[in-house]
Design a protein around this motif. Sequence first.
Motif, PDB file in Angstrom:
ATOM      1  N   SER A  76       0.805  -1.154   0.073  1.00 44.41           N
ATOM      2  CA  SER A  76       0.117  -0.128  -0.022  1.00 44.41           C
ATOM      3  C   SER A  76       0.838   1.142  -0.063  1.00 44.41           C
ATOM      4  CB  SER A  76      -0.941  -0.032   1.051  1.00 44.41           C
ATOM      5  OG  SER A  76      -0.105  -0.081   2.528  1.00 44.41           O
ATOM      6  N   GLU A  77       2.202   1.149   0.275  1.00 41.92           N
ATOM      7  CA  GLU A  77       2.965   2.313   0.282  1.00 41.92           C
ATOM      8  C   GLU A  77       3.865   2.474  -1.117  1.00 41.92           C
ATOM      9  OE1 GLU A  77       5.055   3.053   3.939  1.00 41.92           O
ATOM     10  OE2 GLU A  77       3.529   2.116   5.191  1.00 41.92           O
ATOM     11  N   LEU A  78       3.541   1.772  -1.814  1.00 41.37           N
ATOM     12  CA  LEU A  78       4.394   1.690  -3.214  1.00 41.37           C
ATOM     13  C   LEU A  78       4.371   2.993  -3.795  1.00 41.37           C
ATOM     14  CD1 LEU A  78       6.234  -0.266  -4.641  1.00 41.37           C
ATOM     15  CD2 LEU A  78       4.253  -0.863  -5.944  1.00 41.37           C
ATOM     16  N   THR A  79       5.439   3.497  -4.164  1.00 41.46           N
ATOM     17  CA  THR A  79       5.407   4.817  -4.974  1.00 41.46           C
ATOM     18  C   THR A  79       6.096   4.624  -6.310  1.00 41.46           C
ATOM     19  OG1 THR A  79       7.382   5.635  -4.061  1.00 41.46           O
ATOM     20  CG2 THR A  79       5.226   6.400  -3.104  1.00 41.46           C
ATOM     21  N   VAL A  80       6.985   3.729  -6.404  1.00 41.36           N
ATOM     22  CA  VAL A  80       7.913   3.428  -7.575  1.00 41.36           C
ATOM     23  C   VAL A  80       7.697   2.206  -8.082  1.00 41.36           C
ATOM     24  CG1 VAL A  80       9.952   3.404  -8.771  1.00 41.36           C
ATOM     25  CG2 VAL A  80       9.378   5.498  -7.275  1.00 41.36           C
ATOM     26  N   LEU A  81       7.208   1.622  -9.250  1.00 36.17           N
ATOM     27  CA  LEU A  81       7.229   0.186  -9.703  1.00 36.17           C
ATOM     28  C   LEU A  81       7.989   0.060 -10.882  1.00 36.17           C
ATOM     29  CD1 LEU A  81       6.580  -2.863  -9.306  1.00 36.17           C
ATOM     30  CD2 LEU A  81       4.340  -2.303 -10.059  1.00 36.17           C
ATOM     31  N   ARG A  82       8.940  -0.647 -11.056  1.00 32.82           N
ATOM     32  CA  ARG A  82       9.733  -0.896 -12.422  1.00 32.82           C
ATOM     33  C   ARG A  82       9.425  -2.241 -12.864  1.00 32.82           C
ATOM     34  NH1 ARG A  82      13.896   2.063  -9.678  1.00 32.82           N
ATOM     35  NH2 ARG A  82      13.792   4.084 -10.469  1.00 32.82           N
ATOM     36  N   LEU A  83       8.578  -2.498 -13.974  1.00 33.15           N
ATOM     37  CA  LEU A  83       8.424  -3.910 -14.365  1.00 33.15           C
ATOM     38  C   LEU A  83       8.920  -4.228 -15.976  1.00 33.15           C
ATOM     39  CD1 LEU A  83       5.056  -4.376 -12.941  1.00 33.15           C
ATOM     40  CD2 LEU A  83       6.764  -5.887 -12.535  1.00 33.15           C
ATOM     41  N   SER A  84       9.787  -3.258 -16.359  1.00 35.02           N
ATOM     42  CA  SER A  84      10.344  -3.348 -17.767  1.00 35.02           C
ATOM     43  C   SER A  84      11.191  -4.509 -18.062  1.00 35.02           C
ATOM     44  CB  SER A  84      11.243  -2.156 -18.086  1.00 35.02           C
ATOM     45  OG  SER A  84      12.286  -2.164 -17.085  1.00 35.02           O
ATOM     46  N   HIS A  85      10.715  -4.854 -19.220  1.00 33.21           N
ATOM     47  CA  HIS A  85      11.776  -6.076 -19.833  1.00 33.21           C
ATOM     48  C   HIS A  85      11.076  -7.357 -19.072  1.00 33.21           C
ATOM     49  CE1 HIS A  85      14.549  -4.010 -22.144  1.00 33.21           C
ATOM     50  NE2 HIS A  85      14.603  -2.870 -21.217  1.00 33.21           N
ATOM     51  N   ASN A  86       9.898  -7.418 -19.003  1.00 30.33           N
ATOM     52  CA  ASN A  86       9.191  -8.741 -18.623  1.00 30.33           C
ATOM     53  C   ASN A  86       8.338  -9.321 -19.536  1.00 30.33           C
ATOM     54  OD1 ASN A  86       9.440  -9.631 -15.555  1.00 30.33           O
ATOM     55  ND2 ASN A  86       9.582  -7.270 -15.564  1.00 30.33           N
ATOM     56  N   ARG A  87       7.470 -10.356 -19.594  1.00 25.16           N
ATOM     57  CA  ARG A  87       6.461 -10.590 -20.635  1.00 25.16           C
ATOM     58  C   ARG A  87       5.126 -10.383 -20.469  1.00 25.16           C
ATOM     59  NH1 ARG A  87       9.595 -16.723 -20.837  1.00 25.16           N
ATOM     60  NH2 ARG A  87      11.656 -15.819 -21.698  1.00 25.16           N
ATOM     61  N   ILE A  88       4.788  -9.276 -19.826  1.00 24.91           N
ATOM     62  CA  ILE A  88       3.244  -8.868 -19.874  1.00 24.91           C
ATOM     63  C   ILE A  88       2.741  -8.660 -20.924  1.00 24.91           C
ATOM     64  CG2 ILE A  88       1.836  -7.288 -18.335  1.00 24.91           C
ATOM     65  CD1 ILE A  88       4.319  -6.679 -16.277  1.00 24.91           C
ATOM     66  N   GLN A  89       1.532  -9.314 -21.273  1.00 23.43           N
ATOM     67  CA  GLN A  89       0.702  -8.969 -22.375  1.00 23.43           C
ATOM     68  C   GLN A  89      -0.562  -8.419 -22.123  1.00 23.43           C
ATOM     69  OE1 GLN A  89       0.015 -13.096 -23.879  1.00 23.43           O
ATOM     70  NE2 GLN A  89       2.407 -13.356 -24.532  1.00 23.43           N
ATOM     71  N   LEU A  90      -0.970  -8.559 -21.028  1.00 26.07           N
ATOM     72  CA  LEU A  90      -2.173  -7.669 -20.685  1.00 26.07           C
ATOM     73  C   LEU A  90      -2.269  -7.250 -19.251  1.00 26.07           C
ATOM     74  CD1 LEU A  90      -5.369  -7.498 -20.874  1.00 26.07           C
ATOM     75  CD2 LEU A  90      -5.814  -9.715 -20.043  1.00 26.07           C
ATOM     76  N   LEU A  91      -2.595  -6.184 -19.263  1.00 32.52           N
ATOM     77  CA  LEU A  91      -2.600  -5.462 -17.927  1.00 32.52           C
ATOM     78  C   LEU A  91      -3.824  -4.824 -17.563  1.00 32.52           C
ATOM     79  CD1 LEU A  91      -0.980  -4.386 -15.412  1.00 32.52           C
ATOM     80  CD2 LEU A  91      -0.598  -2.337 -16.786  1.00 32.52           C
ATOM     81  N   ASP A  92      -4.538  -5.148 -16.567  1.00 32.41           N
ATOM     82  CA  ASP A  92      -5.850  -4.503 -15.916  1.00 32.41           C
ATOM     83  C   ASP A  92      -5.381  -3.480 -14.728  1.00 32.41           C
ATOM     84  OD1 ASP A  92      -8.051  -3.956 -14.799  1.00 32.41           O
ATOM     85  OD2 ASP A  92      -8.834  -5.828 -14.577  1.00 32.41           O
ATOM     86  N   LEU A  93      -5.475  -2.349 -15.031  1.00 32.27           N
ATOM     87  CA  LEU A  93      -5.002  -1.567 -13.970  1.00 32.27           C
ATOM     88  C   LEU A  93      -5.494  -1.410 -12.494  1.00 32.27           C
ATOM     89  CD1 LEU A  93      -4.471   1.593 -16.548  1.00 32.27           C
ATOM     90  CD2 LEU A  93      -2.806   0.411 -15.425  1.00 32.27           C
ATOM     91  N   SER A  94      -6.704  -2.037 -12.691  1.00 35.70           N
ATOM     92  CA  SER A  94      -7.232  -2.337 -11.263  1.00 35.70           C
ATOM     93  C   SER A  94      -6.364  -3.066 -10.312  1.00 35.70           C
ATOM     94  CB  SER A  94      -8.662  -3.096 -11.387  1.00 35.70           C
ATOM     95  OG  SER A  94      -8.481  -4.281 -11.732  1.00 35.70           O
ATOM     96  N   VAL A  95      -5.407  -3.716 -10.980  1.00 35.57           N
ATOM     97  CA  VAL A  95      -4.274  -4.643  -9.888  1.00 35.57           C
ATOM     98  C   VAL A  95      -3.837  -3.491  -9.005  1.00 35.57           C
ATOM     99  CG1 VAL A  95      -3.772  -6.143 -11.595  1.00 35.57           C
ATOM    100  CG2 VAL A  95      -2.419  -4.482 -11.421  1.00 35.57           C
ATOM    101  N   PHE A  96      -3.815  -2.116  -9.434  1.00 35.80           N
ATOM    102  CA  PHE A  96      -3.043  -1.094  -8.577  1.00 35.80           C
ATOM    103  C   PHE A  96      -4.076  -0.201  -7.555  1.00 35.80           C
ATOM    104  CE2 PHE A  96      -0.734  -1.538 -12.577  1.00 35.80           C
ATOM    105  CZ  PHE A  96       0.744  -2.057 -11.946  1.00 35.80           C
ATOM    106  N   LYS A  97      -5.387  -0.957  -7.501  1.00 31.86           N
ATOM    107  CA  LYS A  97      -6.348  -0.026  -7.020  1.00 31.86           C
ATOM    108  C   LYS A  97      -5.904   0.226  -5.502  1.00 31.86           C
ATOM    109  CE  LYS A  97      -9.234  -4.233  -6.470  1.00 31.86           C
ATOM    110  NZ  LYS A  97     -10.580  -4.411  -6.817  1.00 31.86           N
ATOM    111  N   PHE A  98      -5.307  -0.649  -4.786  1.00 34.73           N
ATOM    112  CA  PHE A  98      -4.681  -0.395  -3.325  1.00 34.73           C
ATOM    113  C   PHE A  98      -3.254   0.301  -3.165  1.00 34.73           C
ATOM    114  CE2 PHE A  98      -7.477  -4.172  -3.611  1.00 34.73           C
ATOM    115  CZ  PHE A  98      -8.572  -3.949  -2.758  1.00 34.73           C
TER     116      PHE A  98
END
Length: 150
Positions: A76-98
């Motif tokens: 819940s305190e996350l301010t920076v998230l780096r997920l570059s260079h992975n294999r993500i194909q689909l993203l539902d932005l609701s995963v960040f609702k918390f």
Amino acid sequence: MTKDKEPIVKSFHFVCLMIIIVGTRIQFSDGNEFAVDKSKRGLIHVPKDLPLKTKVLDMSQNYIAELQVSDMSFLSELTVLRLSHNRIQLLDLSVFKFNQDLEYLDLSHNQLQKISCHPIVSFRHLDLSFNDFKALPICKEFGNLSQLNF
């Protein structure tokens, strides 16, 4: 003349060393880790054993293919998230609702083809470059990102 430069070089090295020490000390001054580097670890999922106080999380250059709400909800305190260079194909932005404080999200160099929108207004930096979009998704929620700089 070489003798004159020697004190300047030593002073410069001292100042650089002090900046590194003070910067590290400030970064971890609250006694809890808040910066976690899980990059280049061969991960296929977000680890569940991350510290609850994590503010900066680098999971770049792994093999993560999807994100679930349960992957992010306890951070819940996350301010920076780096997920570059992975294999993500689909993203539902609701995963960040918390993750209401999330300001910096780097999803560049993935295989994103589709994004499902969700109202998130805290982003200042959102990097979707170098993905597999046929057309860049335009969500009405993106219009509410008044603080977005990048």
